[in-house]
Motif scaffolding. Structure first.
Motif, mmCIF file in Angstrom:
data_model
loop_
_atom_site.group_PDB
_atom_site.id
_atom_site.type_symbol
_atom_site.label_atom_id
_atom_site.label_comp_id
_atom_site.label_asym_id
_atom_site.label_seq_id
_atom_site.Cartn_x
_atom_site.Cartn_y
_atom_site.Cartn_z
ATOM 1 N N LEU A 115 0.815 -1.210 0.000
ATOM 2 C CA LEU A 115 0.000 0.000 0.000
ATOM 3 C C LEU A 115 0.849 1.262 0.000
ATOM 4 C CD1 LEU A 115 -2.786 -1.021 2.553
ATOM 5 C CD2 LEU A 115 -2.897 -1.051 0.043
ATOM 6 N N THR A 116 0.388 2.267 -0.713
ATOM 7 C CA THR A 116 1.082 3.549 -0.718
ATOM 8 C C THR A 116 0.997 4.174 0.677
ATOM 9 O OG1 THR A 116 -0.897 4.794 -1.338
ATOM 10 C CG2 THR A 116 0.480 3.925 -3.137
ATOM 11 N N PRO A 117 1.991 4.975 1.052
ATOM 12 C CA PRO A 117 1.918 5.622 2.362
ATOM 13 C C PRO A 117 0.697 6.525 2.504
ATOM 14 C CG PRO A 117 3.809 6.418 1.081
ATOM 15 C CD PRO A 117 3.268 5.234 0.373
ATOM 16 N N GLU A 118 0.244 7.124 1.398
ATOM 17 C CA GLU A 118 -0.956 7.960 1.459
ATOM 18 C C GLU A 118 -2.186 7.145 1.831
ATOM 19 O OE1 GLU A 118 2.117 9.886 -1.006
ATOM 20 O OE2 GLU A 118 1.202 7.882 -1.051
ATOM 21 N N SER A 119 -2.261 5.903 1.327
ATOM 22 C CA SER A 119 -3.383 5.031 1.688
ATOM 23 C C SER A 119 -3.311 4.644 3.161
ATOM 24 C CB SER A 119 -3.378 3.771 0.817
ATOM 25 O OG SER A 119 -3.690 4.079 -0.521
ATOM 26 N N ILE A 120 -2.118 4.413 3.658
ATOM 27 C CA ILE A 120 -1.945 4.105 5.080
ATOM 28 C C ILE A 120 -2.393 5.292 5.926
ATOM 29 C CG2 ILE A 120 -0.229 3.690 6.887
ATOM 30 C CD1 ILE A 120 -0.777 1.206 5.252
ATOM 31 N N LEU A 121 -1.997 6.489 5.553
ATOM 32 C CA LEU A 121 -2.322 7.674 6.344
ATOM 33 C C LEU A 121 -3.814 7.973 6.360
ATOM 34 C CD1 LEU A 121 0.648 10.009 5.324
ATOM 35 C CD2 LEU A 121 0.304 8.837 7.511
ATOM 36 N N SER A 122 -4.544 7.534 5.356
ATOM 37 C CA SER A 122 -5.987 7.792 5.313
ATOM 38 C C SER A 122 -6.802 6.691 5.989
ATOM 39 C CB SER A 122 -6.451 7.934 3.858
ATOM 40 O OG SER A 122 -6.335 6.699 3.160
ATOM 41 N N ALA A 123 -6.141 5.622 6.431
ATOM 42 C CA ALA A 123 -6.843 4.453 6.978
ATOM 43 C C ALA A 123 -6.829 4.454 8.501
ATOM 44 C CB ALA A 123 -6.195 3.167 6.464
ATOM 45 N N VAL A 124 -7.675 3.590 9.071
ATOM 46 C CA VAL A 124 -7.579 3.220 10.479
ATOM 47 C C VAL A 124 -6.566 2.079 10.542
ATOM 48 C CG1 VAL A 124 -8.810 2.244 12.454
ATOM 49 C CG2 VAL A 124 -9.961 3.871 10.933
ATOM 50 N N ASN A 125 -5.466 2.286 11.266
ATOM 51 C CA ASN A 125 -4.359 1.327 11.230
ATOM 52 C C ASN A 125 -4.214 0.559 12.534
ATOM 53 O OD1 ASN A 125 -2.740 1.761 8.578
ATOM 54 N ND2 ASN A 125 -3.233 3.834 9.290
ATOM 55 N N VAL A 126 -4.181 -0.766 12.403
ATOM 56 C CA VAL A 126 -3.946 -1.675 13.518
ATOM 57 C C VAL A 126 -2.680 -2.463 13.185
ATOM 58 C CG1 VAL A 126 -4.860 -3.558 14.932
ATOM 59 C CG2 VAL A 126 -6.421 -1.847 13.943
ATOM 60 N N VAL A 127 -1.763 -2.560 14.138
ATOM 61 C CA VAL A 127 -0.495 -3.246 13.913
ATOM 62 C C VAL A 127 -0.301 -4.321 14.975
ATOM 63 C CG1 VAL A 127 0.499 -1.164 12.889
ATOM 64 C CG2 VAL A 127 0.834 -1.619 15.331
ATOM 65 N N SER A 179 5.414 11.299 12.143
ATOM 66 C CA SER A 179 5.024 10.703 13.425
ATOM 67 C C SER A 179 4.335 9.374 13.169
ATOM 68 C CB SER A 179 4.076 11.626 14.199
ATOM 69 O OG SER A 179 2.768 11.582 13.638
ATOM 70 N N ARG A 180 3.956 8.711 14.270
ATOM 71 C CA ARG A 180 3.191 7.468 14.178
ATOM 72 C C ARG A 180 1.750 7.663 14.641
ATOM 73 N NH1 ARG A 180 7.581 3.187 16.805
ATOM 74 N NH2 ARG A 180 9.218 3.512 15.223
ATOM 75 N N ASP A 181 1.284 8.889 14.614
ATOM 76 C CA ASP A 181 -0.069 9.171 15.087
ATOM 77 C C ASP A 181 -1.136 8.491 14.242
ATOM 78 O OD1 ASP A 181 1.061 10.717 17.041
ATOM 79 O OD2 ASP A 181 0.638 12.638 16.064
ATOM 80 N N PHE A 182 -0.778 8.046 13.047
ATOM 81 C CA PHE A 182 -1.748 7.380 12.173
ATOM 82 C C PHE A 182 -2.053 5.951 12.643
ATOM 83 C CE2 PHE A 182 2.486 6.668 10.489
ATOM 84 C CZ PHE A 182 2.508 5.308 10.241
ATOM 85 N N ILE A 183 -1.258 5.402 13.569
ATOM 86 C CA ILE A 183 -1.519 4.060 14.107
ATOM 87 C C ILE A 183 -2.539 4.171 15.236
ATOM 88 C CG2 ILE A 183 -0.524 2.074 15.297
ATOM 89 C CD1 ILE A 183 2.096 2.622 13.847
ATOM 90 N N THR A 184 -3.641 3.456 15.089
ATOM 91 C CA THR A 184 -4.736 3.559 16.044
ATOM 92 C C THR A 184 -4.518 2.681 17.267
ATOM 93 O OG1 THR A 184 -6.283 4.025 14.248
ATOM 94 C CG2 THR A 184 -7.241 3.284 16.334
ATOM 95 N N THR A 185 -4.136 1.436 17.053
ATOM 96 C CA THR A 185 -3.995 0.497 18.161
ATOM 97 C C THR A 185 -3.221 -0.727 17.699
ATOM 98 O OG1 THR A 185 -5.230 -0.696 19.895
ATOM 99 C CG2 THR A 185 -6.156 -0.742 17.674
ATOM 100 N N SER A 186 -3.015 -1.664 18.608
ATOM 101 C CA SER A 186 -2.354 -2.931 18.275
ATOM 102 C C SER A 186 -3.354 -4.072 18.429
ATOM 103 C CB SER A 186 -1.157 -3.176 19.189
ATOM 104 O OG SER A 186 -1.593 -3.481 20.508
ATOM 105 N N ILE A 187 -3.072 -5.163 17.758
ATOM 106 C CA ILE A 187 -3.969 -6.319 17.845
ATOM 107 C C ILE A 187 -3.978 -6.902 19.255
ATOM 108 C CG2 ILE A 187 -2.204 -7.952 17.051
ATOM 109 C CD1 ILE A 187 -5.997 -8.051 16.253
ATOM 110 N N GLY A 188 -2.843 -6.842 19.959
ATOM 111 C CA GLY A 188 -2.813 -7.310 21.341
ATOM 112 C C GLY A 188 -3.738 -6.506 22.232
#
Length: 337
Positions: free
Chosen positions: A233-245, A267-276
């Motif tokens: 995925l392009t970084p722009e698509s990542i930045l527009s998504a809800v991200n779980v890592v 920054s990493r503010d685009f990461i919403t939460t972790s699966i754990g």
């Protein structure tokens, strides 16, 4: 030293989806609770050969029955043209009492199953109000097939799979294999990646891409993308998504799409939460219906440990494996001859 080959690992793990899912879930929970040690993976790359690599994943999984070890996994995408698997791997488990290596296991089967279980857990945990009835798989290799098997284990209503691969013959062969294993599963082959992205609200990316080549523009609102191969995925698509890592420190490196998004945004503010955290939470996670949610798992070595330990524990009472009693040097002072 106990040595367990591919056939013996298969003998333990085939048909054991529930146990594998439980082991992977436990590893995620323990990681979220700080009960693991997980140094950064080591990437061995080769001058003038950027496509191939070998990765070392050391890890420790703690609590009641702690286990430590390492996975050494090679990815040589060109192997597929010669009829070989892209990935090959070995795992070593060490004694927690002496540190001595105790078990050597063939690791590619373990790696594929833990990847599949990880994706399936995310698909079930990152739920929506609309039941999943179909999935699109982009990348028709070994990992994609394992993921489909585990998705069917956790999403019994999954009735349709839409496939896309740059090599149409691989997609057709994958479809035939699906029909042979699951005759009731409707199987389609899309003409392009965008058609596959739009076909269902559950999408899995499991390719050998080394750089971003897809956007989420074609995805329906509310789609969950299992971004298993991490660089599609392009970084722009990542930045527009809800991200779980699975782990932000691990996934934001080595030029993954999230690493590029971090560099782009600062920054990493685009990461919403972790699966754990999702699995440990008291309330279920519901992904938004108006945005794309992306699950990007780096592939933590603790998951490999959890499955390797499961294989070892089940193999020993079954008498599986080859025991090499003189693998290690004799203790100092021991009689020779």
């Amino acid at each position: 030293m106990l040595i367990l080959g591919s056939g013996e690992v298969h003998q333990v793990l085939d048909g054991a989806e529930a146990e594998v899912l439980a082991a992977v879930r436990r590893a995620y929970l323990l990681h979220d609770r700080g009960r693991t040690a997980l140094p950064h993976s080591v990437f061995l790359r080769f001058p003038e050969d950027p496509r191939n690599r070998i990765i070392g994943l050391p890890a420790y999984l703690g609590e009641d029955a702690p286990v430590a070890g390492i996975k050494w996994i090679a990815s040589f995408p060109g192997n597929t043209a010669s009829g070989l698997e892209r990935a090959s791997a070995a795992m070593i488990l060490n004694s927690m009492a002496t540190g001595q290596p105790e078990t050597l296991l063939e690791g590619s089967v373990i790696s594929a199953r833990r990847t599949a279980a990880s994706a399936a857990l995310a698909a079930s945990a990152l739920g929506s109000s609309v039941p999943e009835t179909g999935v699109s798989l982009i990348g028709c290799g070994v990992i994609g097939f394992e993921i489909l098997a585990y998705l069917r284990a956790v999403l019994p209503g999954l009735a349709t799979v839409t496939l896309f691969d740059l090599d149409r013959s691989r997609a057709d062969a994958f479809a035939a294999r699906c029909q042979a294993r699951w005759p009731g599963l409707r199987t389609e082959v899309a003409g392009n990646a965008e058609g596959a992205l739009a076909a269902h609200r559950l999408v899995c990316l499991a390719t050998t891409a080394a750089a971003p080549h897809l956007t989420t523009d074609a995805c329906r609102p509310g789609t969950l993308v299992l971004h298993v191969s991490l660089r599609d995925l392009t970084p722009e698509s990542i930045l527009s998504a809800v991200n779980v890592v699975d782990d932000a420190d691990h996934v934001c490196r080595e030029s993954t799409s999230l690493h590029l998004a971090e560099q782009l945004s600062g920054s990493r503010d685009f990461i919403t939460t972790s699966i754990g955290s999702v699995l440990n939470a008291a309330e279920p996670f519901r992904r938004p219906g108006d945005r794309v949610t992306v699950f990007s798992p780096f592939g933590l070595g603790t998951l490999d440990l959890a499955l390797a330990d499961l294989v070892r524990r089940r193999a020993e009472p079954l008498g599986l494996g080859t025991w090499v009693p003189d693998f290690l040097p004799a203790p100092v002072g021991a009689a020779s001859g």
